[in-house]
Design a protein around this motif. Sequence first.
Motif, PDB file in Angstrom:
ATOM      1  N   ALA A  30       0.784  -1.235   0.000  1.00  0.00           N
ATOM      2  CA  ALA A  30       0.000   0.000   0.000  1.00  0.00           C
ATOM      3  C   ALA A  30       0.816   1.286   0.000  1.00  0.00           C
ATOM      4  O   ALA A  30       0.266   2.357  -0.252  1.00  0.00           O
ATOM      5  N   ALA A  31       2.100   1.244   0.295  1.00  0.00           N
ATOM      6  CA  ALA A  31       2.878   2.471   0.479  1.00  0.00           C
ATOM      7  C   ALA A  31       4.191   2.399  -0.284  1.00  0.00           C
ATOM      8  O   ALA A  31       4.701   1.314  -0.572  1.00  0.00           O
ATOM      9  N   PRO A  32       4.772   3.560  -0.585  1.00  0.00           N
ATOM     10  CA  PRO A  32       6.070   3.553  -1.277  1.00  0.00           C
ATOM     11  C   PRO A  32       7.241   3.229  -0.368  1.00  0.00           C
ATOM     12  O   PRO A  32       8.304   2.838  -0.839  1.00  0.00           O
ATOM     13  N   ALA A  33       7.047   3.404   0.961  1.00  0.00           N
ATOM     14  CA  ALA A  33       8.148   3.181   1.884  1.00  0.00           C
ATOM     15  C   ALA A  33       7.601   2.797   3.255  1.00  0.00           C
ATOM     16  O   ALA A  33       6.433   3.056   3.578  1.00  0.00           O
ATOM     17  N   ALA A  70      16.731  -0.341 -10.514  1.00  0.00           N
ATOM     18  CA  ALA A  70      15.805  -0.641 -11.608  1.00  0.00           C
ATOM     19  C   ALA A  70      15.730  -2.141 -11.866  1.00  0.00           C
ATOM     20  O   ALA A  70      14.652  -2.690 -12.137  1.00  0.00           O
ATOM     21  N   ARG A  71      16.863  -2.835 -11.785  1.00  0.00           N
ATOM     22  CA  ARG A  71      16.858  -4.293 -11.964  1.00  0.00           C
ATOM     23  C   ARG A  71      16.051  -4.973 -10.868  1.00  0.00           C
ATOM     24  O   ARG A  71      15.269  -5.900 -11.130  1.00  0.00           O
ATOM     25  N   LEU A  72      16.242  -4.528  -9.635  1.00  0.00           N
ATOM     26  CA  LEU A  72      15.488  -5.109  -8.530  1.00  0.00           C
ATOM     27  C   LEU A  72      13.999  -4.901  -8.742  1.00  0.00           C
ATOM     28  O   LEU A  72      13.191  -5.832  -8.567  1.00  0.00           O
ATOM     29  N   ALA A  73      13.593  -3.685  -9.117  1.00  0.00           N
ATOM     30  CA  ALA A  73      12.179  -3.395  -9.330  1.00  0.00           C
ATOM     31  C   ALA A  73      11.586  -4.256 -10.441  1.00  0.00           C
ATOM     32  O   ALA A  73      10.414  -4.654 -10.382  1.00  0.00           O
ATOM     33  N   ALA A  74      12.401  -4.573 -11.447  1.00  0.00           N
ATOM     34  CA  ALA A  74      11.924  -5.377 -12.577  1.00  0.00           C
ATOM     35  C   ALA A  74      11.922  -6.867 -12.278  1.00  0.00           C
ATOM     36  O   ALA A  74      11.489  -7.670 -13.109  1.00  0.00           O
ATOM     37  N   ARG A  96      17.112   6.902  -1.997  1.00  0.00           N
ATOM     38  CA  ARG A  96      15.689   7.275  -2.026  1.00  0.00           C
ATOM     39  C   ARG A  96      15.268   7.738  -3.420  1.00  0.00           C
ATOM     40  O   ARG A  96      14.199   7.358  -3.923  1.00  0.00           O
ATOM     41  N   ALA A  97      16.094   8.556  -4.047  1.00  0.00           N
ATOM     42  CA  ALA A  97      15.750   9.065  -5.375  1.00  0.00           C
ATOM     43  C   ALA A  97      15.676   7.935  -6.399  1.00  0.00           C
ATOM     44  O   ALA A  97      14.827   7.955  -7.303  1.00  0.00           O
ATOM     45  N   SER A  98      16.544   6.950  -6.277  1.00  0.00           N
ATOM     46  CA  SER A  98      16.528   5.812  -7.204  1.00  0.00           C
ATOM     47  C   SER A  98      15.261   4.985  -7.040  1.00  0.00           C
ATOM     48  O   SER A  98      14.688   4.499  -8.027  1.00  0.00           O
ATOM     49  N   VAL A  99      14.819   4.811  -5.801  1.00  0.00           N
ATOM     50  CA  VAL A  99      13.569   4.083  -5.561  1.00  0.00           C
ATOM     51  C   VAL A  99      12.393   4.867  -6.137  1.00  0.00           C
ATOM     52  O   VAL A  99      11.492   4.293  -6.776  1.00  0.00           O
ATOM     53  N   ILE A 100      12.376   6.189  -5.941  1.00  0.00           N
ATOM     54  CA  ILE A 100      11.296   7.010  -6.492  1.00  0.00           C
ATOM     55  C   ILE A 100      11.269   6.898  -8.012  1.00  0.00           C
ATOM     56  O   ILE A 100      10.195   6.785  -8.625  1.00  0.00           O
ATOM     57  N   ALA A 101      12.440   6.923  -8.645  1.00  0.00           N
ATOM     58  CA  ALA A 101      12.495   6.798 -10.103  1.00  0.00           C
ATOM     59  C   ALA A 101      11.931   5.457 -10.561  1.00  0.00           C
ATOM     60  O   ALA A 101      11.205   5.383 -11.562  1.00  0.00           O
ATOM     61  N   ASP A 106       6.703   2.010 -12.180  1.00  0.00           N
ATOM     62  CA  ASP A 106       5.737   1.007 -11.704  1.00  0.00           C
ATOM     63  C   ASP A 106       5.647   1.119 -10.189  1.00  0.00           C
ATOM     64  O   ASP A 106       6.479   0.556  -9.471  1.00  0.00           O
ATOM     65  N   PRO A 107       4.654   1.844  -9.658  1.00  0.00           N
ATOM     66  CA  PRO A 107       4.566   2.055  -8.205  1.00  0.00           C
ATOM     67  C   PRO A 107       4.460   0.775  -7.397  1.00  0.00           C
ATOM     68  O   PRO A 107       4.880   0.740  -6.236  1.00  0.00           O
ATOM     69  N   ALA A 108       3.891  -0.276  -7.989  1.00  0.00           N
ATOM     70  CA  ALA A 108       3.665  -1.512  -7.235  1.00  0.00           C
ATOM     71  C   ALA A 108       4.883  -2.416  -7.185  1.00  0.00           C
ATOM     72  O   ALA A 108       4.911  -3.371  -6.403  1.00  0.00           O
TER      73      ALA A 108
END
Length: 281
Positions: A30-33, A70-74, A96-101, A106-108
Amino acid sequence: MSDQGDPLARIADALERLAGALPAMPDWTAAPAYVWDRSGARAVANLAAPSLDLLQGIDAQKALVTANVARLAAGHAAHDMLLWGARGMGKSALLRASVIAAQDRDPAALALVQVAPDASAALPGLFAALGGEQRRFLVFIDDLGFAEGDSEGSRALRSWLEGGVDARPGNVRLAVTANRRAIVSRHAGEQAISSREEGPINPRDAVDDKLALADRFGLSIGFHVCSQDDYLAIVGGYCASHGLSWDQGEALEWAKRRGARSGRVAWQFVTELAGRAGQSL
């Protein structure tokens, strides 16, 4: 309510009181962090950081960190990261900025979980909770350090990074910031190899055991004191972003009075300028 006349019920109630309440767990989708502390986890509704283009003077570091996040998020293979070096040069801001990017794409896909200083020992509980989620997580330990003589903390972290039965799950990677690459303090006496044994363990072996922690991170990225040109570029970028006028000589004098040039000092100068102008940041 338990039947207080039943001896087994009384024993169960006593054990529950001794164990205490289970740590609180939020909705991990539910949250970004999130923040993880001794009481459990809580959601953070807004994750704040400077935009990546404002983090100047650290281009090589920025490229490595953003690509890995980005690799982790993908859901691709990604490294645990150690960001070490000069204070105030944007280590935690870059994470923090890398996570926001990544969340902008893809927020989820990804969330940041910052571990409070008093909660590192409870990381296995956090890993157990995150391992059951489909989302990926970057677990962040800021300004990590170990007290003198603390060998258990560094060994636990090494076990979590790789090899231990309670190692972090596949959808989780660790990011640690520290002032030293080795994370632990080194004294001059530790540099010399003793010509005799001092007790059952050679002192150099103990030092090498601590230094081995840094080797567990797939990415170990150094941050160094910025040059005068980089410092002025950081100030200029912030001022342009917020519509502030500034003087180069005053910016240099501000850094001189603080005995350092860094992104943090630059931001403090910009905060001063904004305050004088009656502007919020």
